[in-house]
Motif scaffolding. Structure first.
Motif, mmCIF file in Angstrom:
data_model
loop_
_atom_site.group_PDB
_atom_site.id
_atom_site.type_symbol
_atom_site.label_atom_id
_atom_site.label_comp_id
_atom_site.label_asym_id
_atom_site.label_seq_id
_atom_site.Cartn_x
_atom_site.Cartn_y
_atom_site.Cartn_z
ATOM 1 N N PRO A 469 0.836 -1.212 0.000
ATOM 2 C CA PRO A 469 0.000 0.000 0.000
ATOM 3 C C PRO A 469 0.869 1.259 0.000
ATOM 4 O O PRO A 469 1.905 1.314 0.648
ATOM 5 N N LEU A 470 0.407 2.266 -0.716
ATOM 6 C CA LEU A 470 1.194 3.479 -0.872
ATOM 7 C C LEU A 470 0.809 4.517 0.183
ATOM 8 O O LEU A 470 -0.375 4.828 0.347
ATOM 9 N N PRO A 471 1.786 5.062 0.902
ATOM 10 C CA PRO A 471 1.493 6.108 1.893
ATOM 11 C C PRO A 471 1.099 7.403 1.200
ATOM 12 O O PRO A 471 1.195 7.519 -0.027
ATOM 13 N N PRO A 472 0.646 8.411 1.963
ATOM 14 C CA PRO A 472 0.310 9.706 1.347
ATOM 15 C C PRO A 472 1.504 10.265 0.573
ATOM 16 O O PRO A 472 2.624 10.295 1.078
ATOM 17 N N PRO A 473 1.275 10.698 -0.673
ATOM 18 C CA PRO A 473 2.402 11.164 -1.498
ATOM 19 C C PRO A 473 2.668 12.651 -1.326
ATOM 20 O O PRO A 473 1.801 13.419 -0.916
#
Length: 615
Positions: A469-473
């Motif tokens: 899962p990608l953290p806040p960019p």
């Protein structure tokens, strides 16, 4: 004598001015993505690479070794070759058509946009053009008399060409066809000294053949099979339309006159005239025909250049037989075409001017935003644990950041773009294809601008499968979002949970470049897989203009079938903004998307036009 002196003076003035302009532009123009990859190849010296033979990478390495890791230093060897080509063309034309025609041929080589801009970019077409001119000169001399010097020049040209690009095979085939069509050429090919030169040229292909033999013919398959559809495409007509513009119309007419002259028989110097015409005609006609079947997605307008250079040698003879007004118009049109080409590169090298091209077909995305992106990456790395590595979303980002950060070993995610440009095999050989496991924190840098929008969500999910899962960019946006990057701080260990992606959005109303006045309704949809959105702000020229009502029922899952936003189908938004306070002219409508995970992402903007005359 007066005519010769005048032609020589014009050539020297043009050469000095144009070379100076090229140096200035080359020092300012950001690195093109292919140039960045050639720099990376030069930092991993090898006999050959997955996309090309070795010479382009070697020249790039030579430049930075002499001048440091700077864009002008990398381009200097190519600028030197580009500066030498007009002299070589002039010398060939002088030998066969006299000094006046020789200086004029050199001047036309400087003015024709395709050849006049050659060398400003560190690309393989530059040494390949040099190789083609050397072979052209050697062939013309061998038609008159076979001697060792001409045979050595032929061998040199064939060697440089073999080390430049796969496409040089086409130059060799064209040369053979032209020679076989001439009685003098068939006689020349019976001389053993010519075959020694040809043998030297064949040996120069061995590094590339060896690389392909060791790597399942990956480079050959890409260049010959995978990058081309090999099916008829009507879009190939654009190739025919754009070429007269790139060489300028009257100069194009003159070159075709030379090509037609190549079909006529004669003696003496006529053999060389026919040779130049045949080489140019067979080359350009073959490429024009192939244009209907080969790759039209990537830049290919420069492919006919070797043929054009052959035709340019004899063009002054044709021009000098035309009315004075037509000759002058041809010269001025060539100069105007070169000025326009320089103007485009200057615009691409100037951020404030490049921004004006945002939203148009010729926006130079591959030149845009790399230096500012590198500054943000340095800022992020300074705030992350020591030893944090950069992970690039595709080869473009990896190569450009590698050049800016002086790091040729940035890992790259697997991406269809790597395959499309023939770079996956090379990245694999360097051990730079990231396979998923992490031994420490990483800074992931993605470039959504490189992906077709309809494929973007699938790409995000593919990245989730690779890194979690990608953290806040952190969003880095340039030129109204037409060049846009996302930076993610990935922890040392893969995070658990469902796929979380960057936000996606679309504005249904108004349409891009719509003329607006008064109160304007803005409608569309937005979602963020894994967590959903809390707010949508509407921006005008980067400033908040309205808070959208978010959560209207708008089912988009029939298209985005893999989306896992928990708020589906309530992802529509509506807002109303007042445009009466806006000045007449072009403005930019954008969105700021707030996620439930605390992320804040600006979206690509679209143009609005406020009319000058209002009711």
């Amino acid at each position: 004598m007066q005519g010769e002196q005048r032609a020589r003076t014009i050539f020297l003035l043009l050469w000095t001015l144009i070379t100076a302009v090229k140096l200035v532009i080359a020092a300012r123009l950001p690195l093109f993505v292919d140039e960045a990859f050639y720099w990376q190849e030069g930092q991993h010296l090898a006999a050959a690479y997955s996309d090309l033979p070795g010479l382009t990478a070697w020249l790039s390495r030579l430049g930075v070794e002499l001048g440091g890791t700077h864009i002008l230093a990398q381009r200097l060897p190519f600028l030197a070759i580009g500066a030498a080509l007009p002299w070589l063309v002039s010398r060939i034309a002088t030998r066969w058509f006299g000094a006046v025609a020789g200086w004029q041929a050199g001047s036309l080589t400087l003015l024709m946009p395709l050849s006049g801009t050659l060398g400003m970019l560190a690309v393989p077409d530059v040494p390949m053009a040099l190789a083609a001119v050397l072979c052209l000169d050697a062939g013309a001399r061998l038609l008159r008399n076979v001697d060792a010097a001409a045979a050595v020049k032929l061998g040199l040209g064939l060697t440089i060409g073999a080390l430049s690009h796969y496409r040089f095979i086409g130059v060799i085939v064209v040369g053979f066809i032209a020679l076989l069509l001439l009685p003098q050429g068939r006689r020349m090919l019976r001389d053993p000294r010519v075959w020694v030169a040809l043998a030297v040229g064949v040996l120069a292909w061995l590094p590339l053949l060896s690389w392909n033999a060791d790597n399942h013919d990956a480079g050959l398959k890409f260049q010959v099979v995978e990058r081309h559809p090999w099916a008829f495409q009507w879009s190939g007509l654009w190739f025919l339309v754009i070429q007269p513009m790139l060489v300028t119309p009257i100069l194009c007419m003159a070159m075709w006159k030379v090509a037609l002259a190549g079909t006529r028989s004669g003696g003496g110097a006529r053999a060389q005239w026919r040779y130049f015409g045949l080489v140019g005609a067979v080359s350009t006609l073959s490429i024009f025909a192939l244009g209907f079947f080969t790759d039209v997605e990537r830049i290919s307008f420069h492919w006919p250049l070797p043929g054009y250079l052959a035709l340019l040698v004899a063009v002054p003879v044709v021009l000098n037989g035309w009315p004075r007004w037509l000759r002058r118009t041809g010269w001025w049109l060539a100069g105007a075409g070169l000025a326009l080409a320089f103007g485009y590169y200057l615009m691409a090298s100037t951020p404030s001017l490049r921004e004006q091209l945002a939203g148009y077909k010729y926006y130079p995305r591959n030149f845009a935003g790399w230096e500012p992106l590198a500054a943000v990456v340095r800022d992020e790395l300074a705030d992350m644990p020591a030893g944090t590595r950069v992970l690039a979303g595709n080869f473009k980002v990896g190569a450009e950041l590698g050049f800016q950060l002086r790091d040729p070993a940035i890992e790259v995610l697997r991406h269809p773009l790597n395959d499309k440009h023939g770079r996956s095999a090379q990245l694999g050989l360097w051990g730079l294809l990231h396979e998923g496991p992490r031994t420490g924190p990483m800074l992931l840098v993605l470039s959504p601008s490189d992906q077709r929008y309809r494929d973007l969500l699938a790409r995000y999910h593919d990245i989730c499968a690779q890194v979690g899962p990608l953290p806040p960019p952190r969003v880095v946006s340039y030129d109204h979002g037409f060049q846009r990057f996302l930076l993610f701080r990935l922890p040392a260990a893969r995070a658990p949970g469902p796929c979380v992606t960057p936000a996606m959005a679309w504005i249904d109303t108004p349409q891009p470049n719509a003329a607006v006045d008064g109160l304007l309704d803005v409608r569309g949809w937005a979602f963020k897989d894994g967590v959903g959105l809390t707010r949508v702000e509407v921006l005008v020229d980067g400033v908040p203009a309205a808070e959208a009502a978010y959560g209207r029922a708008y089912d988009i899952t029939s298209f985005w079938t893999i989306s896992n936003d928990p708020q589906h189908p309530n992802v529509g938004f509506d807002a109303r903004i007042d445009t009466r306070a806006l000045t007449p002219g072009r403005h930019w409508l954008g969105l700021r998307l707030h996620g439930n995970d605390g992320s804040v992402e600006t979206w690509q903007e679209q143009a609005l036009v406020v009319p000058a005359a209002r009711p």
